[in-house]
Design a protein around this motif. Sequence first.
Motif, PDB file in Angstrom:
ATOM      1  N   LEU A   1       0.817  -1.199   0.000  1.00  0.00           N
ATOM      2  CA  LEU A   1       0.000   0.000   0.000  1.00  0.00           C
ATOM      3  C   LEU A   1       0.856   1.256   0.000  1.00  0.00           C
ATOM      4  O   LEU A   1       0.513   2.270  -0.625  1.00  0.00           O
ATOM      5  N   ALA A   2       1.986   1.192   0.685  1.00  0.00           N
ATOM      6  CA  ALA A   2       2.887   2.358   0.670  1.00  0.00           C
ATOM      7  C   ALA A   2       3.458   2.590  -0.713  1.00  0.00           C
ATOM      8  O   ALA A   2       3.648   3.739  -1.137  1.00  0.00           O
ATOM      9  N   SER A   3       3.726   1.484  -1.416  1.00  0.00           N
ATOM     10  CA  SER A   3       4.247   1.643  -2.781  1.00  0.00           C
ATOM     11  C   SER A   3       3.192   2.213  -3.706  1.00  0.00           C
ATOM     12  O   SER A   3       3.507   2.932  -4.665  1.00  0.00           O
ATOM     13  N   LEU A   4       1.899   1.902  -3.421  1.00  0.00           N
ATOM     14  CA  LEU A   4       0.834   2.454  -4.257  1.00  0.00           C
ATOM     15  C   LEU A   4       0.709   3.949  -4.049  1.00  0.00           C
ATOM     16  O   LEU A   4       0.307   4.692  -4.962  1.00  0.00           O
ATOM     17  N   ALA A   5       1.012   4.394  -2.817  1.00  0.00           N
ATOM     18  CA  ALA A   5       0.888   5.828  -2.555  1.00  0.00           C
ATOM     19  C   ALA A   5       1.993   6.636  -3.215  1.00  0.00           C
ATOM     20  O   ALA A   5       1.861   7.848  -3.388  1.00  0.00           O
ATOM     21  N   ALA A   6       3.118   6.031  -3.654  1.00  0.00           N
ATOM     22  CA  ALA A   6       4.222   6.757  -4.285  1.00  0.00           C
ATOM     23  C   ALA A   6       3.834   7.132  -5.728  1.00  0.00           C
ATOM     24  O   ALA A   6       3.188   6.348  -6.416  1.00  0.00           O
ATOM     25  N   PRO A   7       4.197   8.343  -6.271  1.00  0.00           N
ATOM     26  CA  PRO A   7       3.860   8.761  -7.655  1.00  0.00           C
ATOM     27  C   PRO A   7       4.636   7.928  -8.678  1.00  0.00           C
ATOM     28  O   PRO A   7       5.788   7.562  -8.465  1.00  0.00           O
ATOM     29  N   GLN A   8       4.000   7.631  -9.866  1.00  0.00           N
ATOM     30  CA  GLN A   8       4.617   6.841 -10.929  1.00  0.00           C
ATOM     31  C   GLN A   8       4.929   7.748 -12.129  1.00  0.00           C
ATOM     32  O   GLN A   8       4.259   8.755 -12.366  1.00  0.00           O
ATOM     33  N   PRO A   9       5.943   7.492 -12.933  1.00  0.00           N
ATOM     34  CA  PRO A   9       6.262   8.303 -14.132  1.00  0.00           C
ATOM     35  C   PRO A   9       5.100   8.290 -15.100  1.00  0.00           C
ATOM     36  O   PRO A   9       4.392   7.296 -15.238  1.00  0.00           O
ATOM     37  N   ALA A  10       4.845   9.382 -15.797  1.00  0.00           N
ATOM     38  CA  ALA A  10       3.701   9.521 -16.705  1.00  0.00           C
ATOM     39  C   ALA A  10       3.830   8.605 -17.898  1.00  0.00           C
ATOM     40  O   ALA A  10       2.850   8.008 -18.352  1.00  0.00           O
TER      41      ALA A  10
END
Length: 491
Positions: free
Chosen positions: A121-130
Amino acid sequence: MRHLSFRATLLASFLLIAASLAAAVAGGWRGMEAVVHAIQDDKQRALALSDAARALGERSVELERSARQYEVLGEPTLARRFDAALAEARPALALLESASPALAREVAAWRVSADHVAAWLASLAAPQPADRAEEDAREDPQSATTTGRIAPPAAEDELRSLGVRAGRLAEALNQHLGDRDRALMGTLEGERRAVTLQILAALVLAGALAGLAGWWLLRPLGRIEHAIGELGENRLARPIDIGGPADLRRLGARLDWLRLRLTELESDRKRVLRHVSHELKTPLASLREGVALLDDGVLGTLAPGQREVTGILAHSARTLQERIEQLLRLNASQFDARSLHLQPTALLPLLREVVEEQRLPARARGVTIRLAGEAPIVRADGDKLRTVFSNLLANAIAYSPAGGRVRIELGLAAENVVIDCGDEGPGIEPDELERIFEPFFRGRRSPPAKTGGGSGIGLAIVREFICAHRGSVRALPSDRGAHFRVELPHA
């Protein structure tokens, strides 16, 4: 214990018995109390563990729901709800972990799964490259969500395993609680056996103490009773030595003093009787001789009134001489009773001789004598028994009416030879059956054809000689006449 009195010994015995029983009861009560407290504590802990397992199951469902909603919606409040549910589960995890090693292993596995889900869940909260998001959308437009987040397969497995591991924890907890219940039941059974053994040991100890106290107290009481019986039967030769408590030993010493005093009094009585009897015989002989001279007319012819007076004097002198001789015979019989010459004696031939000796008096009164029965050989003094049966038979003949019958029967009763002697005379009053053997005692019923009766010495001599043989003689109730029973040991 020799310095303790009877009451002190009895009190000490009671206190020891009560203390042993009280110790057993107190020990059993303490053991059972400890088991009861352990069961109560275990039940409270079991309730707490059950509540923790239930709470962990509920938190597991809430964690899975919050994680899946956050995966789809991406709302931060859902992530915070996940963290709050995980924080609420930690006290239950700590309680379950402390219960047993098996539960600790299941708790550790649940924590690992929860940590993996939390990390995902913490990894899901991190922003991903467009460009990466657009590339994923182009490759699979149908799988894209509004947030563009997709759960990896490993996270899905860990998320599903939270509920499974919570169920395993509940099963492990049930197994643990069952083991605890069985262990407590075993402890309770062991304590019950221990209490039973303690009570049995206390009862055995109390019985041993009671037996020892009874032996210590009752043995001297029995000896005192036996000593008093010997004093009552005039057996004064054996010293009285009483053991046991101090007051009973003092009582024994007083009884022995009484025995010595009675011995002295008995010796004085016999000596006085012997001296008085002999001292009376000399002037009595002179008196009889003087009366005989007067009656023969040596000093002159007597008038009828004077001859009547001399007749009365002669009769009284003869009666007095007979009484003195009877006193001497009674005194001699009491002495002879202590010096028996025991030898095998056949009773039936002895009784036949006695009957033959009394044949003439019986014929003079028209009395028939019937002798019947058999008896084994006994160890006895034949001369003493001859005197016994002669006295009984002479009394029966004297008290029988003219033409009456006297019966003598021999038999066995247990280990005794029984000789019954009965007549058809006036008999004995019921209240005189025991007193008839007292010296000089005469019953209220007089013989029909005998004036004055006997002196009461014969039956006293009978009892003296029979008791010396360790036998017994009794006057039994009878509808007609007197019935005497003599019992002699033969075993």
